[in-house]
Design a protein around this motif. Structure first.
Motif, PDB file in Angstrom:
ATOM      1  N   HIS A 317       0.787  -1.136  -0.058  1.00 10.73           N
ATOM      2  CA  HIS A 317      -0.023  -0.088  -0.023  1.00 10.73           C
ATOM      3  C   HIS A 317       0.817   1.232   0.107  1.00 10.73           C
ATOM      4  CE1 HIS A 317      -3.940  -2.036   0.563  1.00 10.73           C
ATOM      5  NE2 HIS A 317      -3.096  -2.797   1.270  1.00 10.73           N
ATOM      6  N   GLN A 318       2.205   1.201  -0.409  1.00  6.24           N
ATOM      7  CA  GLN A 318       3.117   2.247  -0.529  1.00  6.24           C
ATOM      8  C   GLN A 318       3.388   2.875   0.775  1.00  6.24           C
ATOM      9  OE1 GLN A 318       4.563   3.287  -3.719  1.00  6.24           O
ATOM     10  NE2 GLN A 318       3.966   1.281  -4.019  1.00  6.24           N
ATOM     11  N   ILE A 319       3.358   2.089   1.743  1.00  5.74           N
ATOM     12  CA  ILE A 319       3.769   2.625   2.999  1.00  5.74           C
ATOM     13  C   ILE A 319       5.113   2.035   3.603  1.00  5.74           C
ATOM     14  CG2 ILE A 319       3.136   2.705   5.739  1.00  5.74           C
ATOM     15  CD1 ILE A 319       0.187   2.360   4.557  1.00  5.74           C
ATOM     16  N   GLU A 320       6.048   2.983   3.633  1.00  3.38           N
ATOM     17  CA  GLU A 320       7.530   2.538   3.989  1.00  3.38           C
ATOM     18  C   GLU A 320       7.777   2.156   5.378  1.00  3.38           C
ATOM     19  OE1 GLU A 320      11.876   3.740   3.151  1.00  3.38           O
ATOM     20  OE2 GLU A 320      10.637   5.216   3.362  1.00  3.38           O
ATOM     21  N   THR A 321       8.172   0.932   5.714  1.00  4.93           N
ATOM     22  CA  THR A 321       8.457   0.530   7.067  1.00  4.93           C
ATOM     23  C   THR A 321       9.768  -0.238   6.995  1.00  4.93           C
ATOM     24  OG1 THR A 321       7.536  -1.439   7.020  1.00  4.93           O
ATOM     25  CG2 THR A 321       6.176   0.211   7.798  1.00  4.93           C
ATOM     26  N   ARG A 322      10.335  -0.443   8.202  1.00  4.96           N
ATOM     27  CA  ARG A 322      11.886  -1.119   8.012  1.00  4.96           C
ATOM     28  C   ARG A 322      12.094  -2.056   9.211  1.00  4.96           C
ATOM     29  NH1 ARG A 322      16.033   2.933   6.040  1.00  4.96           N
ATOM     30  NH2 ARG A 322      14.549   3.056   4.518  1.00  4.96           N
ATOM     31  N   PRO A 323      12.764  -3.219   9.115  1.00  2.00           N
ATOM     32  CA  PRO A 323      13.149  -3.772  10.305  1.00  2.00           C
ATOM     33  C   PRO A 323      13.936  -3.246  11.146  1.00  2.00           C
ATOM     34  CG  PRO A 323      13.358  -5.437   8.165  1.00  2.00           C
ATOM     35  CD  PRO A 323      13.110  -3.857   7.740  1.00  2.00           C
ATOM     36  N   LEU A 324      13.994  -3.644  12.537  1.00  2.00           N
ATOM     37  CA  LEU A 324      14.996  -3.110  13.165  1.00  2.00           C
ATOM     38  C   LEU A 324      16.342  -3.368  12.744  1.00  2.00           C
ATOM     39  CD1 LEU A 324      13.701  -3.696  16.852  1.00  2.00           C
ATOM     40  CD2 LEU A 324      13.163  -1.795  15.220  1.00  2.00           C
ATOM     41  N   TRP A 325      17.545  -2.840  13.327  1.00  3.43           N
ATOM     42  CA  TRP A 325      18.876  -3.004  12.788  1.00  3.43           C
ATOM     43  C   TRP A 325      19.231  -4.458  12.899  1.00  3.43           C
ATOM     44  CZ3 TRP A 325      19.860   0.763   9.982  1.00  3.43           C
ATOM     45  CH2 TRP A 325      19.730   2.253  10.305  1.00  3.43           C
ATOM     46  N   LYS A 326      19.732  -5.126  11.860  1.00  2.00           N
ATOM     47  CA  LYS A 326      20.205  -6.419  11.957  1.00  2.00           C
ATOM     48  C   LYS A 326      21.462  -6.473  12.740  1.00  2.00           C
ATOM     49  CE  LYS A 326      21.632 -10.527   9.304  1.00  2.00           C
ATOM     50  NZ  LYS A 326      21.745 -11.110   7.969  1.00  2.00           N
ATOM     51  N   PRO A 327      21.730  -7.072  13.993  1.00  2.00           N
ATOM     52  CA  PRO A 327      22.747  -7.072  14.781  1.00  2.00           C
ATOM     53  C   PRO A 327      24.055  -7.228  14.106  1.00  2.00           C
ATOM     54  CG  PRO A 327      21.049  -8.132  16.034  1.00  2.00           C
ATOM     55  CD  PRO A 327      20.544  -7.867  14.436  1.00  2.00           C
ATOM     56  N   MET A 328      25.351  -6.593  14.186  1.00  2.00           N
ATOM     57  CA  MET A 328      26.284  -6.638  13.480  1.00  2.00           C
ATOM     58  C   MET A 328      27.103  -7.963  13.684  1.00  2.00           C
ATOM     59  SD  MET A 328      26.108  -3.969  11.667  1.00  2.00           S
ATOM     60  CE  MET A 328      27.810  -3.790  10.803  1.00  2.00           C
ATOM     61  N   HIS A 329      26.985  -8.593  14.668  1.00  2.00           N
ATOM     62  CA  HIS A 329      27.424 -10.014  14.974  1.00  2.00           C
ATOM     63  C   HIS A 329      27.006 -11.133  13.899  1.00  2.00           C
ATOM     64  CE1 HIS A 329      24.346 -10.689  17.850  1.00  2.00           C
ATOM     65  NE2 HIS A 329      24.505 -11.871  17.579  1.00  2.00           N
ATOM     66  N   LEU A 330      25.845 -10.871  13.480  1.00  2.00           N
ATOM     67  CA  LEU A 330      24.998 -11.516  12.500  1.00  2.00           C
ATOM     68  C   LEU A 330      25.293 -11.202  11.058  1.00  2.00           C
ATOM     69  CD1 LEU A 330      21.599 -11.751  14.052  1.00  2.00           C
ATOM     70  CD2 LEU A 330      23.480 -13.135  14.301  1.00  2.00           C
ATOM     71  N   GLN A 331      26.138 -10.015  10.823  1.00  2.00           N
ATOM     72  CA  GLN A 331      26.293  -9.667   9.276  1.00  2.00           C
ATOM     73  C   GLN A 331      27.620 -10.697   8.588  1.00  2.00           C
ATOM     74  OE1 GLN A 331      24.782  -7.477   7.768  1.00  2.00           O
ATOM     75  NE2 GLN A 331      23.651  -6.305   9.148  1.00  2.00           N
ATOM     76  N   PRO A 332      27.469 -11.006   7.550  1.00  2.00           N
ATOM     77  CA  PRO A 332      28.663 -11.569   6.975  1.00  2.00           C
ATOM     78  C   PRO A 332      29.988 -11.090   7.105  1.00  2.00           C
ATOM     79  CG  PRO A 332      26.478 -11.646   5.409  1.00  2.00           C
ATOM     80  CD  PRO A 332      26.374 -10.596   6.460  1.00  2.00           C
ATOM     81  N   HIS A 340      29.113 -10.852  22.976  1.00  2.00           N
ATOM     82  CA  HIS A 340      28.701 -11.226  24.287  1.00  2.00           C
ATOM     83  C   HIS A 340      27.212 -10.970  24.627  1.00  2.00           C
ATOM     84  CE1 HIS A 340      32.999 -11.535  25.730  1.00  2.00           C
ATOM     85  NE2 HIS A 340      32.851 -10.725  24.723  1.00  2.00           N
ATOM     86  N   GLY A 341      26.263 -12.117  24.709  1.00  2.00           N
ATOM     87  CA  GLY A 341      24.862 -11.824  24.950  1.00  2.00           C
ATOM     88  C   GLY A 341      23.944 -13.026  25.059  1.00  2.00           C
ATOM     89  N   ALA A 342      22.811 -12.508  25.320  1.00  2.00           N
ATOM     90  CA  ALA A 342      21.916 -13.761  25.218  1.00  2.00           C
ATOM     91  C   ALA A 342      20.928 -13.764  24.149  1.00  2.00           C
ATOM     92  CB  ALA A 342      21.034 -13.745  26.518  1.00  2.00           C
ATOM     93  N   GLY A 343      21.304 -13.031  23.222  1.00  2.00           N
ATOM     94  CA  GLY A 343      20.402 -12.943  21.883  1.00  2.00           C
ATOM     95  C   GLY A 343      19.187 -11.776  22.020  1.00  2.00           C
ATOM     96  N   VAL A 344      19.379 -10.888  22.888  1.00  2.00           N
ATOM     97  CA  VAL A 344      18.086 -10.140  22.953  1.00  2.00           C
ATOM     98  C   VAL A 344      17.958  -9.321  21.700  1.00  2.00           C
ATOM     99  CG1 VAL A 344      17.482  -7.973  24.277  1.00  2.00           C
ATOM    100  CG2 VAL A 344      18.206  -9.988  25.576  1.00  2.00           C
ATOM    101  N   ASP A 345      19.112  -8.953  21.299  1.00  2.00           N
ATOM    102  CA  ASP A 345      19.210  -8.013  19.879  1.00  2.00           C
ATOM    103  C   ASP A 345      18.779  -8.861  18.890  1.00  2.00           C
ATOM    104  OD1 ASP A 345      21.617  -9.518  19.880  1.00  2.00           O
ATOM    105  OD2 ASP A 345      23.015  -7.994  19.958  1.00  2.00           O
ATOM    106  N   GLU A 346      18.835  -9.953  18.847  1.00  2.00           N
ATOM    107  CA  GLU A 346      18.418 -11.091  17.580  1.00  2.00           C
ATOM    108  C   GLU A 346      17.009 -11.100  17.855  1.00  2.00           C
ATOM    109  OE1 GLU A 346      20.604 -14.791  18.060  1.00  2.00           O
ATOM    110  OE2 GLU A 346      22.611 -13.803  18.154  1.00  2.00           O
ATOM    111  N   ALA A 347      16.586 -11.508  18.841  1.00  2.00           N
ATOM    112  CA  ALA A 347      15.081 -11.596  18.955  1.00  2.00           C
ATOM    113  C   ALA A 347      14.264 -10.366  18.442  1.00  2.00           C
ATOM    114  CB  ALA A 347      14.548 -11.828  20.424  1.00  2.00           C
ATOM    115  N   LEU A 348      14.839  -9.290  18.952  1.00  2.00           N
ATOM    116  CA  LEU A 348      14.181  -7.898  18.529  1.00  2.00           C
ATOM    117  C   LEU A 348      14.465  -7.702  17.100  1.00  2.00           C
ATOM    118  CD1 LEU A 348      15.814  -5.400  21.443  1.00  2.00           C
ATOM    119  CD2 LEU A 348      13.271  -5.950  21.000  1.00  2.00           C
TER     120      LEU A 348
END
Length: 380
Positions: A317-332, A340-348
């Protein structure tokens, strides 16, 4: 008409400042509008408790972070400890200097770097004689990190703290202290999607006069004081132009109004959409977020839909949204970097979505976003 996530919002003051720059013939590289813009930001931020602030404007927030890290002494083989959930521009500067990142998770109650985990790892690193060269916590989506414990940790271990405040100009921390005043230095962004813009630009904010002076020197090709062009240090062409600064100077006149409007937009979203399984970014007690972007998470087990269901429906419907930032430790690019973490950022990241939040957004546009999300949630 397309509804954008966050587009530039001009007020009219900007055009007047640009006209002044043209009339004075200070087109490039520096001039009174650049001086005025730096002074305006310093004056706004200095309304918070603390020492005098020095502001230096650059072509981007990434450039500001690059210079801050270099001035802090970061170099090849060093470690920089940094929030994993951040924009790529908030980490690339570490790589520019040949340093290595060590990524940290978020506190689920604040979406800020997990300070207890940071404290534990600093204690372990001190025992092993491997302290980082700098700590870079990230202000997310218009909200300050928890500055007090982070600054104490930096002081206790003698590690410089550089706060990535690219997303939080206009927010405040406890006792009215403004975001962008933390650590040894903070960096701001004036990209086109930020709460105010210079079309593209950034700024270093520091209490250390020597840091500001060195930043200006390095950002103007590190030219030695001589009548000819002489260089003893590696420099960069990072200084913000007087014309772009003129836009920023005009934007500073409406910063408070822009924050108020974004908070109004958040409040309307929250009132209309909050329900079991749909949660918004928390605002810790005592803090005042700019709500640069309204962000939410969806639990499919409770709502019957996931983040992508909503995003793709709105996109149709031409409405722009965006996922939250992909955690950098998941970037290729940073695969295998310490985390160091429990994956809170991954879940977000898996459940989170940024909604249209621009300060020029009309109530009718927001009602359309709310209505379409509500209808999709009703379908399950």
């Amino acid at each position: 008409m397309r509804i954008f996530l966050s587009r530039p919002h001009m007020s009219g003051h900007e055009e007047k400042q640009v006209a002044k720059a043209f009339a004075s013939k200070f087109i490039a590289p520096v001039g009174p509008q650049l001086d005025g813009f730096e002074a305006a930001v310093a004056g706004y931020l200095s309304g918070s408790p603390g020492a005098e602030l020095h502001c230096v404007a650059f072509t981007s927030g990434s450039a500001a972070l690059h210079l801050a890290l270099r001035i802090a002494g970061v170099g090849a083989g060093d470690e920089v400890w940094i929030s994993s959930m951040t924009f790529a521009g908030g980490i690339f500067a570490v790589s520019y200097l040949g340093a290595s990142p060590r990524f940290f998770d978020l506190d689920p109650l604040s979406w800020s770097i997990d300070t207890s985990r940071l404290a534990d790892e600093l204690a372990a690193a001190a025992r092993q004689n491997r302290l980082p060269k700098a700590i870079v916590p990230t202000d997310l989506y218009g909200q300050s990190v928890d500055l007090d414990p982070i600054e104490r940790l930096g002081a206790d271990y003698g590690v410089p703290v550089i706060v990535d405040s690219a997303e939080s100009l206009g927010a405040s921390y406890r006792a009215g202290r403004k975001a962008g005043t933390g650590g040894d230095a903070a960096i701001l962004s004036f990209n086109g999607n930020k709460i105010i813009t210079t079309s593209g630009g950034g700024m270093l904010v520091t209490r250390h006069r020597a840091w500001a002076e060195q930043a200006r020197f390095l950002a103007t090709q590190a030219r030695d004081p001589a009548p000819h062009y002489q260089h003893s240090s590696l420099g960069y062409n990072y200084r913000l132009s007087n014309i772009c600064a003129a836009i920023g100077l005009g934007q500073m006149q409406v910063l408070k109004a822009r924050v108020a409007r974004r908070r109004e937009i958040f409040t309307r979203y929250h009132a209309a959409l909050a329900r079991p399984g749909l949660c918004f970014m928390p605002e810790p007690e005592g803090q005042h977020s700019s709500r640069w972007l309204t962000t939410l998470t969806l639990d499919p087990a409770q709502t019957g839909v996931n983040r992508e269901d909503i995003r793709l429906m709105l996109l149709a419907h031409q409405i722009e949204t965006r996922p939250l930032w992909k955690p950098m430790h998941l970037q290729p690019l940073y695969a295998g970097a310490p985390y160091h973490g429990a994956g809170v950022d991954e879940a977000l990241f898996a459940k989170g979505l940024c909604l249209p939040s621009g300060s020029d957004m009309s109530e009718a546009e927001q009602d359309e976003v709310i209505g379409r999300i509500s209808d999709r949630l009703a379908q399950g």
